[in-house]
Design a protein around this motif. Sequence first.
Motif, mmCIF file in Angstrom:
data_model
loop_
_atom_site.group_PDB
_atom_site.id
_atom_site.type_symbol
_atom_site.label_atom_id
_atom_site.label_comp_id
_atom_site.label_asym_id
_atom_site.label_seq_id
_atom_site.Cartn_x
_atom_site.Cartn_y
_atom_site.Cartn_z
ATOM 1 N N THR A 131 0.828 -1.212 0.000
ATOM 2 C CA THR A 131 0.000 0.000 0.000
ATOM 3 C C THR A 131 0.859 1.257 0.000
ATOM 4 O O THR A 131 0.578 2.219 -0.734
ATOM 5 N N ILE A 132 1.921 1.260 0.796
ATOM 6 C CA ILE A 132 2.789 2.436 0.860
ATOM 7 C C ILE A 132 3.519 2.634 -0.457
ATOM 8 O O ILE A 132 3.703 3.773 -0.915
ATOM 9 N N ALA A 133 3.930 1.537 -1.107
ATOM 10 C CA ALA A 133 4.553 1.676 -2.425
ATOM 11 C C ALA A 133 3.601 2.342 -3.404
ATOM 12 O O ALA A 133 4.009 3.197 -4.210
ATOM 13 N N GLY A 134 2.314 1.990 -3.323
ATOM 14 C CA GLY A 134 1.333 2.646 -4.167
ATOM 15 C C GLY A 134 1.153 4.117 -3.827
ATOM 16 O O GLY A 134 0.990 4.964 -4.730
ATOM 17 N N ARG A 135 1.203 4.451 -2.550
ATOM 18 C CA ARG A 135 1.107 5.857 -2.141
ATOM 19 C C ARG A 135 2.317 6.663 -2.614
ATOM 20 O O ARG A 135 2.198 7.830 -2.990
ATOM 21 N N LEU A 136 3.474 6.036 -2.590
ATOM 22 C CA LEU A 136 4.675 6.711 -3.083
ATOM 23 C C LEU A 136 4.558 6.983 -4.577
ATOM 24 O O LEU A 136 4.952 8.058 -5.062
ATOM 25 N N GLU A 137 4.038 5.995 -5.302
ATOM 26 C CA GLU A 137 3.851 6.212 -6.738
ATOM 27 C C GLU A 137 2.889 7.370 -7.006
ATOM 28 O O GLU A 137 3.150 8.226 -7.866
ATOM 29 N N ALA A 138 1.794 7.430 -6.241
ATOM 30 C CA ALA A 138 0.839 8.535 -6.427
ATOM 31 C C ALA A 138 1.462 9.874 -6.067
ATOM 32 O O ALA A 138 1.144 10.912 -6.671
ATOM 33 N N ALA A 139 2.382 9.864 -5.086
ATOM 34 C CA ALA A 139 3.004 11.118 -4.648
ATOM 35 C C ALA A 139 4.023 11.650 -5.643
ATOM 36 O O ALA A 139 4.453 12.801 -5.533
ATOM 37 N N THR A 140 4.441 10.853 -6.629
ATOM 38 C CA THR A 140 5.392 11.357 -7.625
ATOM 39 C C THR A 140 4.815 12.529 -8.401
ATOM 40 O O THR A 140 5.546 13.402 -8.867
ATOM 41 N N LYS A 141 3.497 12.563 -8.545
ATOM 42 C CA LYS A 141 2.867 13.690 -9.257
ATOM 43 C C LYS A 141 3.027 14.983 -8.471
ATOM 44 O O LYS A 141 3.327 16.030 -9.049
ATOM 45 N N ASP A 142 2.855 14.898 -7.155
ATOM 46 C CA ASP A 142 2.958 16.107 -6.334
ATOM 47 C C ASP A 142 4.398 16.599 -6.239
ATOM 48 O O ASP A 142 4.640 17.807 -6.135
ATOM 49 N N HIS A 143 5.358 15.666 -6.255
ATOM 50 C CA HIS A 143 6.756 16.049 -6.091
ATOM 51 C C HIS A 143 7.479 16.211 -7.425
ATOM 52 O O HIS A 143 8.698 16.412 -7.454
ATOM 53 N N LEU A 144 6.712 16.114 -8.546
ATOM 54 C CA LEU A 144 7.254 16.361 -9.886
ATOM 55 C C LEU A 144 8.506 15.532 -10.165
ATOM 56 O O LEU A 144 9.555 16.033 -10.558
ATOM 57 N N THR A 145 8.390 14.251 -9.939
ATOM 58 C CA THR A 145 9.493 13.332 -10.198
ATOM 59 C C THR A 145 8.916 12.024 -10.710
ATOM 60 O O THR A 145 7.703 11.772 -10.589
#
Length: 555
Positions: free
Chosen positions: A495-509
């Motif tokens: 689940t956290i790996a999925g959250r990290l993937e979603a957060a790439t949009k916010d952190h522009l990476t």
Amino acid sequence: MSDIDTAPGRIALRLPRERELRLWAGVVLFVFVTTHLLNHALGIFGVGVLEAVQAWRIWVWQSPVGTGLLYGAFLVHALLALKRLTTRRISRMPLEDLIQIALGLAIPYFLIGHVLGTRITAYYGYSESYTEVLARIWQGDQIKQILLLLCAWTHGCIGIGQTLRSRKFYARWRDPLILSTGMLPTLALAGFFAAGREIAAMGYTPAPLKVNDTIALLTLGQRLSLGFAGLLALVALVMFLRVLLRLRSGSITIRYVGHGTFKIPRGTTVLEASRANAIPHPAQCGGRGRCSTCRVAITSDPTAMPAPHIAERAMLERISAPGNVRLACQLRPDHDLSVQILLPIVPTGMRGRSGDDLYRWGAEREITALFVDIRAFNSMTRLQVPYDIVLLMNRFVQEMTQAAEAHGGRVDAFAADGLIAIFGLDDDKGQGAYNAVRAAQDMLKSVEELNTEFGAALAMPLRVGIGIHSGSAIIARVGDAQRGMRLVALGETVTIAGRLEAATKDHLTDCLISEEAVQRSGLSLRRQNGKNLHIVGRDKPIALYTLDEATVPAE
């Protein structure tokens, strides 16, 4: 430290570390037997090698510390094992347990003669060298020595196996361990016969025992044998008396949801009741309280049951069990109750050698999860014709799967626009995290190549987000036999790996790696801008690293 086990109208004092004490005493004895077999195995290279290694082994085990540890472990393990035997029900006992008990009782019988011919004769002034002892054995006690070797080794392997099979690392090391359990005694027997024949060819004759010494040794052997027989008779008497006490204390009724109602003697464990009535009931550790596979849910009043002692309580807390869940191997009900067996028993056909079969009913493992997903996929489906989308997705899945598998990963699941890969099942956890980062690098390179290949046909460049996190997960095969079983990872790590993937949009990476994965991978990193991800339910935020911040050494 003692643990007070309370029940209505009764207080029972237990020794919660008794099981661990018996286990560690057994480990000491198993190490001694292992060194003894290794010494025997070197007989393949000649008697001289045996003597050289024997000197080192004697220095270890006949030192004051080694002698005290060895004899103390034997005394503790034997007494605690006999004590446990007096509390067990023999009927419907698993065959593995019966074999272990039978071998354990046979060991002292063969051991008496071995000790008399080695350590005791040394006290009478006779040589304890390997050549001397082996020459005496070669004159007529070969069969007893071989049986002692096989009994001790098999007894120890069963006990060690029952202890390790519920540990996380056992799945990875099971095949080498099984191979070694067969190879070591085989090599020991080969060395024993090779050295014995060499001594016989040399014409070496052991020093004859004096008549008085022979009589003294025979007398001592008879007394030890009679003492052991008397001890076994005492154990049998205690077992018989316990059966009588159980019968006199009355019986209780236990109802199994889906299996019927049965009368059992008061004080019998729920697992023993299941075995006595041929009710399928899993117990991976053999009913020793080291796993939770035998757990049951009490569907009657759980407060009427005796409180769990410290070992059971620790396991229930580890699995976050609700108040009505108990371990069947530890629960000895003294009132009528109704229970439901929570886990199915593993069919015999599923206990194969294949690695995936180890996860048939789930196993907790330390892994690294990688989640990769296509950005703006819904917009792409609106702008592209169906043929182009299907062609692109097939190539994308192929490239991502190849990148994961090339670094030891296994694709867990496919989504419409992404996939999950797990690393570290076949490696140590640090190597799994390192491989996941390497796979992410290759995935990003593959995306660039796909953009070059499909550039003219794409309305927008292909972009992906990747999240990598390390932690504990439940690995299991999920599905059914008709439609196929898939190995999947379940739990917070994915689940956290999925959250990290979603957060790439916010952190522009394109890729975010958690601090846990970075620490395990051993990579040299530097954080930028103090990036953190806050997740509900976690006390601390997750420190983030982007892939371009990682210094990944070349293969």
